[in-house]
Design an enzyme around this catalytic site. Structure first.
Site, mmCIF file in Angstrom:
data_model
loop_
_atom_site.group_PDB
_atom_site.id
_atom_site.type_symbol
_atom_site.label_atom_id
_atom_site.label_comp_id
_atom_site.label_asym_id
_atom_site.label_seq_id
_atom_site.Cartn_x
_atom_site.Cartn_y
_atom_site.Cartn_z
ATOM 1 N N ARG A 1 -8.239 16.767 6.095
ATOM 2 C CA ARG A 1 -9.452 17.160 4.555
ATOM 3 C C ARG A 1 -10.831 17.703 5.008
ATOM 4 O O ARG A 1 -10.626 17.720 5.918
ATOM 5 C CB ARG A 1 -9.186 16.013 3.689
ATOM 6 C CG ARG A 1 -7.927 15.315 3.095
ATOM 7 C CD ARG A 1 -8.374 14.172 2.615
ATOM 8 N NE ARG A 1 -7.518 12.948 3.214
ATOM 9 C CZ ARG A 1 -7.530 11.693 2.706
ATOM 10 N NH1 ARG A 1 -8.898 11.385 2.035
ATOM 11 N NH2 ARG A 1 -6.793 10.422 3.039
ATOM 12 N N ASN B 1 1.069 -1.103 0.051
ATOM 13 C CA ASN B 1 0.425 0.062 0.506
ATOM 14 C C ASN B 1 0.721 1.211 0.050
ATOM 15 O O ASN B 1 0.973 1.641 0.792
ATOM 16 C CB ASN B 1 -1.470 0.038 1.555
ATOM 17 C CG ASN B 1 -2.229 1.067 1.236
ATOM 18 O OD1 ASN B 1 -1.796 1.584 0.511
ATOM 19 N ND2 ASN B 1 -2.911 1.385 2.925
ATOM 20 N N GLU C 1 -8.225 -4.694 4.972
ATOM 21 C CA GLU C 1 -7.636 -4.460 4.048
ATOM 22 C C GLU C 1 -6.522 -5.220 3.456
ATOM 23 O O GLU C 1 -6.830 -5.548 1.993
ATOM 24 C CB GLU C 1 -8.076 -2.876 3.120
ATOM 25 C CG GLU C 1 -8.765 -1.726 3.586
ATOM 26 C CD GLU C 1 -7.768 -0.298 4.498
ATOM 27 O OE1 GLU C 1 -7.200 -0.619 5.257
ATOM 28 O OE2 GLU C 1 -8.813 0.364 4.151
ATOM 29 N N ASN D 1 -10.757 2.553 18.283
ATOM 30 C CA ASN D 1 -10.605 2.725 19.084
ATOM 31 C C ASN D 1 -10.524 4.051 20.176
ATOM 32 O O ASN D 1 -10.918 3.837 21.298
ATOM 33 C CB ASN D 1 -9.028 3.554 19.110
ATOM 34 C CG ASN D 1 -7.990 2.524 18.796
ATOM 35 O OD1 ASN D 1 -7.782 1.188 18.806
ATOM 36 N ND2 ASN D 1 -7.803 2.770 17.381
ATOM 37 N N ARG E 1 -2.275 -1.768 -3.869
ATOM 38 C CA ARG E 1 -3.977 -1.443 -2.782
ATOM 39 C C ARG E 1 -3.477 -0.762 -4.083
ATOM 40 O O ARG E 1 -2.890 0.624 -4.344
ATOM 41 C CB ARG E 1 -3.927 -0.584 -1.917
ATOM 42 C CG ARG E 1 -4.655 -0.027 -1.849
ATOM 43 C CD ARG E 1 -4.906 0.711 -0.232
ATOM 44 N NE ARG E 1 -6.520 1.671 -0.153
ATOM 45 C CZ ARG E 1 -6.139 2.149 1.563
ATOM 46 N NH1 ARG E 1 -5.418 1.549 2.164
ATOM 47 N NH2 ARG E 1 -8.117 2.317 1.535
ATOM 48 N N ARG F 1 -7.085 11.969 19.541
ATOM 49 C CA ARG F 1 -6.795 11.719 20.630
ATOM 50 C C ARG F 1 -6.022 13.126 21.505
ATOM 51 O O ARG F 1 -5.996 13.439 22.480
ATOM 52 C CB ARG F 1 -5.418 11.422 20.898
ATOM 53 C CG ARG F 1 -5.645 9.233 20.324
ATOM 54 C CD ARG F 1 -4.952 8.521 20.279
ATOM 55 N NE ARG F 1 -4.084 8.787 18.803
ATOM 56 C CZ ARG F 1 -3.161 7.705 18.337
ATOM 57 N NH1 ARG F 1 -3.125 5.964 18.828
ATOM 58 N NH2 ARG F 1 -2.925 8.121 17.214
ATOM 59 N N HIS G 1 -12.528 3.604 -0.141
ATOM 60 C CA HIS G 1 -12.554 3.036 1.413
ATOM 61 C C HIS G 1 -12.572 1.479 0.712
ATOM 62 O O HIS G 1 -13.630 0.829 1.455
ATOM 63 C CB HIS G 1 -12.946 3.392 2.369
ATOM 64 C CG HIS G 1 -12.012 5.268 3.003
ATOM 65 N ND1 HIS G 1 -12.615 5.828 3.451
ATOM 66 C CD2 HIS G 1 -10.648 5.008 3.155
ATOM 67 C CE1 HIS G 1 -11.307 6.717 3.446
ATOM 68 N NE2 HIS G 1 -10.460 5.776 3.551
ATOM 69 N N ASP H 1 -4.640 14.504 14.627
ATOM 70 C CA ASP H 1 -5.222 13.198 16.022
ATOM 71 C C ASP H 1 -6.264 13.825 16.653
ATOM 72 O O ASP H 1 -6.295 14.474 17.634
ATOM 73 C CB ASP H 1 -3.999 13.432 16.198
ATOM 74 C CG ASP H 1 -4.351 11.911 17.524
ATOM 75 O OD1 ASP H 1 -5.291 11.430 18.004
ATOM 76 O OD2 ASP H 1 -2.699 10.668 16.822
ATOM 77 N N GLY I 1 -13.194 4.990 14.568
ATOM 78 C CA GLY I 1 -13.533 3.815 14.632
ATOM 79 C C GLY I 1 -13.742 3.074 16.070
ATOM 80 O O GLY I 1 -14.747 3.014 16.788
ATOM 81 N N HIS J 1 -15.686 4.414 8.591
ATOM 82 C CA HIS J 1 -14.725 4.210 8.560
ATOM 83 C C HIS J 1 -13.620 5.479 8.718
ATOM 84 O O HIS J 1 -14.003 6.973 8.141
ATOM 85 C CB HIS J 1 -14.335 3.629 7.330
ATOM 86 C CG HIS J 1 -12.868 4.089 6.434
ATOM 87 N ND1 HIS J 1 -11.940 2.789 7.072
ATOM 88 C CD2 HIS J 1 -11.717 4.985 7.058
ATOM 89 C CE1 HIS J 1 -10.849 2.876 6.739
ATOM 90 N NE2 HIS J 1 -10.515 4.034 6.825
HETATM 91 P P1 AMP Z 1 -6.063 5.171 10.437
HETATM 92 O O1 AMP Z 1 -5.752 5.946 9.506
HETATM 93 O O2 AMP Z 1 -7.272 4.040 10.232
HETATM 94 O O3 AMP Z 1 -5.279 5.009 10.706
HETATM 95 O O4 AMP Z 1 -6.197 6.002 11.879
HETATM 96 C C1 AMP Z 1 -5.072 6.905 12.794
HETATM 97 C C2 AMP Z 1 -6.450 8.125 13.541
HETATM 98 O O5 AMP Z 1 -6.832 7.092 14.382
HETATM 99 C C3 AMP Z 1 -4.867 8.651 13.857
HETATM 100 O O6 AMP Z 1 -4.741 10.014 13.501
HETATM 101 C C4 AMP Z 1 -6.019 9.124 15.471
HETATM 102 O O7 AMP Z 1 -6.804 10.501 15.306
HETATM 103 C C5 AMP Z 1 -7.344 7.962 15.404
HETATM 104 N N1 AMP Z 1 -6.822 7.283 16.787
HETATM 105 C C6 AMP Z 1 -5.767 6.157 17.166
HETATM 106 N N2 AMP Z 1 -6.224 5.382 18.035
HETATM 107 C C7 AMP Z 1 -7.083 6.699 19.011
HETATM 108 C C8 AMP Z 1 -7.368 6.508 20.148
HETATM 109 N N3 AMP Z 1 -7.604 5.340 21.032
HETATM 110 N N4 AMP Z 1 -8.676 7.926 20.656
HETATM 111 C C9 AMP Z 1 -9.481 8.251 19.579
HETATM 112 N N5 AMP Z 1 -8.450 8.169 18.420
HETATM 113 C C10 AMP Z 1 -7.811 7.250 18.464
#
Ligand code: AMP
Length: 413
Positions: A245, A9, A382, A335, A97, A288, A185, A286, A333, A212
């Site tokens: 975005r 990917n 994926e 976490n 991908r 978090r 996606h 992020d 979604g 997603h």
């Molecule tokens: P992905 O693109 O699916 O890898 O998701 C990445 C994003 O997931 C990160 O930028 C975080 O904003 C979010 N993320 C990951 N872990 C957590 C968590 N424990 N709580 C809230 N957001 C999270």
């Protein structure tokens, strides 16, 4: 000696990979990881299937970092695989991908020069993704022309939708020329349907909304295992706001920015890299960091994300004519119990009510038993969809003997 399928990917500055061992009946994950910092400070990271770190090291090697691109990254991966598994794991094929398959590419497709040429024509539609996907294809061709390669498409899951869901309010000749709501996606959505077929077959064919929510975010309405409608459309910008975005935007805003003298490049950077959660908050992309921040604009960014998610769930429920299950997946979604809870909080009128303890646990069904619509957390995979698609395409062509059955995503359903 074990045959391995390598799943790639490729992004602008990273090459994510998974290695699957191919047995007669099944695919088993052996390792996954990435080479990050391509062109700047490349670093190779790999973990085994249980998450134990196998490698985490700088990999500049003999080439200067700015020359360390997809080809060097793939070469490093092949060498590492040989050394790590002492020659017992032989790459037999590579699955990629690929962001855009246009109208023609729906099934996983064995790649040759003609296919690459046709996929290059779609670069204009996804300039930030497709060139890197194809760079990885060329890197493998250069280094290991003997390895068969297969492309699996993020648009494929959304093909076959009713035309009314694919249109913009633009002249029909533009629709015919590709200005349509493609959707992305798709490999993630296919993986959720595959997982439900295995674990909750009754639900797999029901009316679903899959959310997603990752650094890229979209939702898909699914019925009978097929996409009915989705929030991303022509590009990976539309729909929900994302990490950087903007999500849905009145086209008049772009015209206004042009009128102000902003260049195409400036607008592209604004919409793809400086908007969404980062743009609103000025703090972070992020979730978090935003949840931990006391900055009112961090709270405003989360409020906006949650509000838009709720609106899209209601809108997609209308597209489905009702809802049997809402499924959360991807980084946010899977976490964030807080975000799931906030999205669902005002959706009781739709029958969506969380079981707070189950939501905190964060896996499987997170609504009360017997509640409809039910709410779930289902991790998407994926890479497995790509590995299965790769194996099934090659096996059908007699190029890879004795492998696993095709998955949903492999058939583009
Ligand atoms: P992905 O693109 O699916 O890898 O998701 C990445 C994003 O997931 C990160 O930028 C975080 O904003 C979010 N993320 C990951 N872990 C957590 C968590 N424990 N709580 C809230 N957001 C999270």
């Amino acid at each position: 000696m074990n045959n391995a399928v390598i799943v790639l990917n490729a992004g602008s500055s990273s090459l994510k990979f998974s290695i699957y061992q191919v047995d007669a009946e099944e695919l088993s994950l052996v390792a996954r990881g990435q080479v990050e910092g391509l062109g700047t400070s490349p670093r190779f990271k790999a973990k085994d299937r249980s998450g134990t770190t196998l490698a985490d090291a700088d990999v500049t090697g003999t080439s200067p970092p700015q020359r360390f691109g997809h080809q060097e990254a793939f070469a490093h991966l092949v060498t590492w695989t040989r050394d790590q598994y002492k020659g017992t794991m032989t790459p037999a094929a590579v699955g990629h991908r690929v962001a855009h398959g246009g109208l023609d590419f729906i099934e996983p497709t064995i790649i040759d020069g003609a296919v690459v040429e046709r996929l290059e024509k779609l670069i204009a539609l996804v300039p930030l993704h497709q060139p890197h996907n194809l760079a990885a294809v060329k890197a493998v061709t250069c280094l290991r022309a003997d390895l068969p390669q297969v492309a699996c498409f993020d648009t494929a899951f959304h093909r076959g939708r009713a035309q009314v869901t694919e249109r913009f309010g633009l002249p029909d000749d533009m629709f015919q020329r590709g200005l349509r709501r493609w959707g992305f996606h798709g490999l993630s959505y296919a993986s959720i349907v595959d997982e439900l077929k295995r674990t909750a077959p009754g639900l797999a064919m029901a009316r679903l909304i899959v959310a997603h929510l990752g650094s890229g975010a979209s939702m898909c309405a699914i019925r009978g295992g097929r996409s009915v409608d989705t929030t991303m459309s022509f590009s990976a910008l539309d729909g929900l706001p994302m990490g950087t975005r903007c999500g849905s935007l009145d086209a008049g805003v772009v015209l206004f920015l042009l009128q102000l003298g902003r260049t195409r490049e400036e607008i592209e950077t604004l919409l793809y890299k400086k908007s969404g959660l980062l743009g609103i908050s000025g703090v972070s992309n992020d979730v978090r960091a935003l949840l931990a921040s006391r900055d009112p604009l961090a709270a405003a960014a989360i409020d906006f994300f949650v509000y838009r998610a709720k609106r899209e769930i209601a809108s997609l429920t209308a597209a489905l004519g009702g809802l049997d299950a809402l499924i959360f997946t991807a980084g946010v979604g899977e976490n964030s119990a807080v975000i799931r809870s906030r999205i669902c909080k005002d959706l009781a009128w739709l029958g969506i009510v969380l079981d707070p303890a189950a939501n905190e646990r964060g896996h499987g069904c997170i609504s009360h038993a017997g509640q409809t619509p039910s709410v779930w957390v289902v991790p998407s995979d994926e890479e497995r969809v790509i590995a299965c698609g790769t194996v099934s395409a090659l096996r059908a062509a007699g190029k890879l003997p004795g492998c696993a059955e095709a998955a949903t995503g492999a058939s583009g359903a």
